[in-house]
Write a protein that holds these residues in place. Sequence first.
Motif, PDB file in Angstrom:
ATOM      1  N   GLN A  68     -14.919  -6.034   4.807  1.00 19.27           N
ATOM      2  CA  GLN A  68     -15.174  -5.799   5.954  1.00 19.27           C
ATOM      3  C   GLN A  68     -15.349  -7.447   6.661  1.00 19.27           C
ATOM      4  OE1 GLN A  68     -17.608  -2.981   7.030  1.00 19.27           O
ATOM      5  NE2 GLN A  68     -17.200  -3.143   9.199  1.00 19.27           N
ATOM      6  N   ILE A  69     -14.501  -7.772   7.599  1.00 14.19           N
ATOM      7  CA  ILE A  69     -14.396  -9.156   8.036  1.00 14.19           C
ATOM      8  C   ILE A  69     -14.761  -9.027   9.513  1.00 14.19           C
ATOM      9  CG2 ILE A  69     -13.021 -10.219   6.428  1.00 14.19           C
ATOM     10  CD1 ILE A  69     -10.597  -9.969   8.292  1.00 14.19           C
ATOM     11  N   GLU A  70     -14.807  -7.919  10.087  1.00 15.28           N
ATOM     12  CA  GLU A  70     -15.223  -7.505  11.255  1.00 15.28           C
ATOM     13  C   GLU A  70     -15.652  -5.966  11.508  1.00 15.28           C
ATOM     14  OE1 GLU A  70     -16.100  -7.664  14.299  1.00 15.28           O
ATOM     15  OE2 GLU A  70     -16.398  -9.737  14.789  1.00 15.28           O
ATOM     16  N   VAL A  71     -15.868  -5.658  12.717  1.00 16.57           N
ATOM     17  CA  VAL A  71     -16.441  -4.234  12.926  1.00 16.57           C
ATOM     18  C   VAL A  71     -15.138  -3.189  12.337  1.00 16.57           C
ATOM     19  CG1 VAL A  71     -17.212  -2.278  14.465  1.00 16.57           C
ATOM     20  CG2 VAL A  71     -18.069  -4.792  14.648  1.00 16.57           C
ATOM     21  N   ASN A  72     -14.071  -3.706  12.923  1.00 14.22           N
ATOM     22  CA  ASN A  72     -13.032  -2.528  12.837  1.00 14.22           C
ATOM     23  C   ASN A  72     -12.046  -3.306  11.956  1.00 14.22           C
ATOM     24  OD1 ASN A  72     -14.203  -0.410  14.180  1.00 14.22           O
ATOM     25  ND2 ASN A  72     -13.574  -1.427  16.064  1.00 14.22           N
ATOM     26  N   ILE A  73     -12.414  -4.484  11.432  1.00  8.40           N
ATOM     27  CA  ILE A  73     -11.146  -5.130  10.518  1.00  8.40           C
ATOM     28  C   ILE A  73     -11.550  -5.419   9.318  1.00  8.40           C
ATOM     29  CG2 ILE A  73     -10.023  -7.385  10.566  1.00  8.40           C
ATOM     30  CD1 ILE A  73     -10.387  -7.881  13.424  1.00  8.40           C
ATOM     31  N   PHE A  74     -10.499  -4.993   8.201  1.00 13.13           N
ATOM     32  CA  PHE A  74     -10.763  -5.081   6.813  1.00 13.13           C
ATOM     33  C   PHE A  74      -9.783  -6.111   6.008  1.00 13.13           C
ATOM     34  CE2 PHE A  74     -12.630  -1.274   8.731  1.00 13.13           C
ATOM     35  CZ  PHE A  74     -13.736  -1.195   8.006  1.00 13.13           C
ATOM     36  N   ARG A  75      -9.962  -6.251   5.046  1.00 12.97           N
ATOM     37  CA  ARG A  75      -9.007  -7.301   4.209  1.00 12.97           C
ATOM     38  C   ARG A  75      -9.135  -6.743   2.924  1.00 12.97           C
ATOM     39  NH1 ARG A  75      -9.666 -13.400   5.190  1.00 12.97           N
ATOM     40  NH2 ARG A  75     -11.739 -12.937   4.161  1.00 12.97           N
ATOM     41  N   GLY A  76      -7.800  -6.499   2.457  1.00  9.64           N
ATOM     42  CA  GLY A  76      -7.439  -6.136   1.037  1.00  9.64           C
ATOM     43  C   GLY A  76      -6.456  -6.787   0.168  1.00  9.64           C
ATOM     44  N   ARG A  77      -6.966  -7.036  -1.349  1.00  4.95           N
ATOM     45  CA  ARG A  77      -6.068  -7.617  -2.123  1.00  4.95           C
ATOM     46  C   ARG A  77      -4.501  -7.117  -2.387  1.00  4.95           C
ATOM     47  NH1 ARG A  77      -6.520  -8.195  -6.809  1.00  4.95           N
ATOM     48  NH2 ARG A  77      -7.445  -6.233  -7.539  1.00  4.95           N
ATOM     49  N   SER A  78      -3.747  -7.987  -2.510  1.00  2.00           N
ATOM     50  CA  SER A  78      -2.488  -7.638  -2.913  1.00  2.00           C
ATOM     51  C   SER A  78      -2.191  -8.289  -4.298  1.00  2.00           C
ATOM     52  CB  SER A  78      -1.482  -7.802  -1.673  1.00  2.00           C
ATOM     53  OG  SER A  78      -0.136  -7.568  -2.265  1.00  2.00           O
ATOM     54  N   PRO A  79      -2.143  -7.649  -5.443  1.00  2.00           N
ATOM     55  CA  PRO A  79      -1.976  -8.151  -6.425  1.00  2.00           C
ATOM     56  C   PRO A  79      -0.733  -8.965  -6.579  1.00  2.00           C
ATOM     57  CG  PRO A  79      -2.564  -5.970  -6.835  1.00  2.00           C
ATOM     58  CD  PRO A  79      -2.117  -6.086  -5.351  1.00  2.00           C
ATOM     59  N   GLU A  80      -0.660 -10.400  -7.510  1.00  2.00           N
ATOM     60  CA  GLU A  80       0.562 -11.085  -7.586  1.00  2.00           C
ATOM     61  C   GLU A  80       1.432 -10.619  -8.765  1.00  2.00           C
ATOM     62  OE1 GLU A  80       2.943 -13.617  -6.770  1.00  2.00           O
ATOM     63  OE2 GLU A  80       0.914 -14.308  -6.367  1.00  2.00           O
ATOM     64  N   GLU A  81       2.627 -10.030  -8.448  1.00  2.00           N
ATOM     65  CA  GLU A  81       3.618  -9.457  -9.334  1.00  2.00           C
ATOM     66  C   GLU A  81       5.001 -10.135  -9.140  1.00  2.00           C
ATOM     67  OE1 GLU A  81       2.427  -4.579  -8.818  1.00  2.00           O
ATOM     68  OE2 GLU A  81       3.341  -5.538  -7.005  1.00  2.00           O
ATOM     69  N   SER A  82       5.797  -9.562  -9.990  1.00  2.00           N
ATOM     70  CA  SER A  82       7.296 -10.212 -10.071  1.00  2.00           C
ATOM     71  C   SER A  82       7.913  -9.617  -9.190  1.00  2.00           C
ATOM     72  CB  SER A  82       7.646 -10.519 -11.530  1.00  2.00           C
ATOM     73  OG  SER A  82       7.574  -9.264 -12.166  1.00  2.00           O
ATOM     74  N   LEU A  83       7.612  -8.186  -8.650  1.00  2.00           N
ATOM     75  CA  LEU A  83       8.641  -7.545  -7.879  1.00  2.00           C
ATOM     76  C   LEU A  83       8.781  -8.095  -6.382  1.00  2.00           C
ATOM     77  CD1 LEU A  83       6.898  -4.474  -9.270  1.00  2.00           C
ATOM     78  CD2 LEU A  83       9.251  -5.138  -9.844  1.00  2.00           C
ATOM     79  N   GLN A  84       9.858  -7.590  -5.711  1.00  2.00           N
ATOM     80  CA  GLN A  84       9.908  -8.050  -4.390  1.00  2.00           C
ATOM     81  C   GLN A  84       9.149  -7.595  -3.473  1.00  2.00           C
ATOM     82  OE1 GLN A  84      14.067  -6.775  -3.403  1.00  2.00           O
ATOM     83  NE2 GLN A  84      13.599  -4.757  -3.972  1.00  2.00           N
ATOM     84  N   ARG A  85       8.592  -6.353  -3.462  1.00  2.00           N
ATOM     85  CA  ARG A  85       7.488  -5.999  -2.350  1.00  2.00           C
ATOM     86  C   ARG A  85       6.439  -5.206  -3.056  1.00  2.00           C
ATOM     87  NH1 ARG A  85      12.663  -3.214  -1.472  1.00  2.00           N
ATOM     88  NH2 ARG A  85      12.554  -1.223  -2.664  1.00  2.00           N
ATOM     89  N   VAL A  86       5.241  -5.241  -2.017  1.00  2.00           N
ATOM     90  CA  VAL A  86       4.095  -4.503  -2.351  1.00  2.00           C
ATOM     91  C   VAL A  86       4.298  -3.053  -2.478  1.00  2.00           C
ATOM     92  CG1 VAL A  86       1.624  -4.162  -1.432  1.00  2.00           C
ATOM     93  CG2 VAL A  86       2.700  -6.518  -0.983  1.00  2.00           C
ATOM     94  N   PHE A  87       3.586  -2.687  -3.228  1.00  2.00           N
ATOM     95  CA  PHE A  87       3.917  -0.993  -3.469  1.00  2.00           C
ATOM     96  C   PHE A  87       3.158  -0.414  -2.318  1.00  2.00           C
ATOM     97  CE2 PHE A  87       1.685   2.762  -5.958  1.00  2.00           C
ATOM     98  CZ  PHE A  87       2.709   3.462  -5.897  1.00  2.00           C
ATOM     99  N   GLY A  88       3.960   0.674  -1.732  1.00  2.00           N
ATOM    100  CA  GLY A  88       3.646   1.326  -0.742  1.00  2.00           C
ATOM    101  C   GLY A  88       2.506   2.050  -0.872  1.00  2.00           C
ATOM    102  N   GLY A  89       2.089   2.870  -1.918  1.00  2.00           N
ATOM    103  CA  GLY A  89       0.867   3.459  -2.471  1.00  2.00           C
ATOM    104  C   GLY A  89      -0.293   2.853  -2.327  1.00  2.00           C
ATOM    105  N   GLN A  90      -0.239   1.537  -2.542  1.00  2.00           N
ATOM    106  CA  GLN A  90      -1.460   0.422  -2.569  1.00  2.00           C
ATOM    107  C   GLN A  90      -1.775   0.461  -1.061  1.00  2.00           C
ATOM    108  OE1 GLN A  90      -0.940  -3.654  -4.017  1.00  2.00           O
ATOM    109  NE2 GLN A  90      -1.790  -4.139  -1.952  1.00  2.00           N
ATOM    110  N   VAL A  91      -0.889  -0.005  -0.247  1.00  2.00           N
ATOM    111  CA  VAL A  91      -1.043  -0.020   1.356  1.00  2.00           C
ATOM    112  C   VAL A  91      -1.450   1.043   1.858  1.00  2.00           C
ATOM    113  CG1 VAL A  91       0.028  -0.862   3.439  1.00  2.00           C
ATOM    114  CG2 VAL A  91       0.840  -1.809   1.119  1.00  2.00           C
ATOM    115  N   ALA A  92      -0.752   2.277   1.523  1.00  2.00           N
ATOM    116  CA  ALA A  92      -1.369   3.397   2.126  1.00  2.00           C
ATOM    117  C   ALA A  92      -2.740   4.001   1.540  1.00  2.00           C
ATOM    118  CB  ALA A  92      -0.446   4.771   1.811  1.00  2.00           C
ATOM    119  N   GLY A  93      -3.168   3.475   0.329  1.00  2.00           N
ATOM    120  CA  GLY A  93      -4.398   4.103  -0.186  1.00  2.00           C
ATOM    121  C   GLY A  93      -5.521   2.940   0.700  1.00  2.00           C
ATOM    122  N   GLN A  94      -5.319   1.765   0.673  1.00  2.00           N
ATOM    123  CA  GLN A  94      -6.119   0.876   1.208  1.00  2.00           C
ATOM    124  C   GLN A  94      -6.207   0.959   2.686  1.00  2.00           C
ATOM    125  OE1 GLN A  94      -4.241  -3.044   0.319  1.00  2.00           O
ATOM    126  NE2 GLN A  94      -5.754  -3.355  -1.300  1.00  2.00           N
ATOM    127  N   ALA A  95      -5.126   1.267   3.308  1.00  2.00           N
ATOM    128  CA  ALA A  95      -5.263   1.848   4.832  1.00  2.00           C
ATOM    129  C   ALA A  95      -6.392   2.840   5.117  1.00  2.00           C
ATOM    130  CB  ALA A  95      -4.013   2.035   5.469  1.00  2.00           C
TER     131      ALA A  95
END
Length: 285
Positions: free
Chosen positions: A16-43
């Motif tokens: 948590q970096i502000e009252v309504n703002i959060f930061r999530g890690r995104s693992p380093e991968e050889s794939l071309q895009r971040v996994f959608g389930g990760q983004v949905a779960g973090q959101a």
Amino acid sequence: MGSPVDRLVDLLDLEQIEVNIFRGRSPEESLQRVFGGQVAGQALIAAGRTVDRERPVHSLHAYFLRPGTPGVPIVYQVDRIRDGRSFTTRRVLGVQQGKTIFALTADFHLPEESPFEHQVAMPDVPAPESVPSALEEVGSVLGELPPFISRRQPFDLRYVERLRWTEDEVKELEPRSAVWLRTNGTLPDDPLIHTCAVTYASDMTLLDSVRVPVEPLWGKRNFDMASLDHAMWFHRPFRADEWLLYQQESPIAVGGRGLAHGQIFDRSGQLVVSVMQEGLFRRIG
């Protein structure tokens, strides 16, 4: 580094970096895009952190707007849309490198007595103990696991029907698939963690039902695919570290898009989650 389940829990533990703002890690991968389930779960974690715990999430609706870049943190901005007597609504934007890559609306509901109840019956399928682990089956055939398999390691996935390996084997199949799933270890008791773990897992296999009549699920792919939107309804409490049956089917694929519907049952046969997703499919090459 810990176990795959420990890494999943860590991935969902936002800063948590502000009252309504959060930061999530995104693992380093050889794939071309971040996994959608990760983004949905973090959101969903970000939204849930701004809501009283006695109000569990009952639905989410999300759009994948741009492909995320692996290895780059994602900032989640929460807008407190509504705090009513029974319902709470949050809107979350996922931002990476100054661009919005994801948008989610989540609704939370104070539990109340229902005037009536009904549900569809759970399909009659083999027990999870009687079917092999997908990772073991794939590894024994391919000799090595595809690069995206790291996203599935936190979960024990078991396909109810045997995997097909050639296009001839899939030609007569119906557009449906079913898997047993649970985390490969015990999760903390926080219900939000279990909800977000299943949100993560719900994006791993749902579009399988679109691909089943067209190409084998594993091995060389003829089509590139990407999630366009994702919706979930959470009906009853559940644990993601206990066996859940994920029944999936595709009612239509047309215009380069395929629609998939999923139902998640617990071991006792209760329907706990419903899922809808549309994916984009384009031929490779």
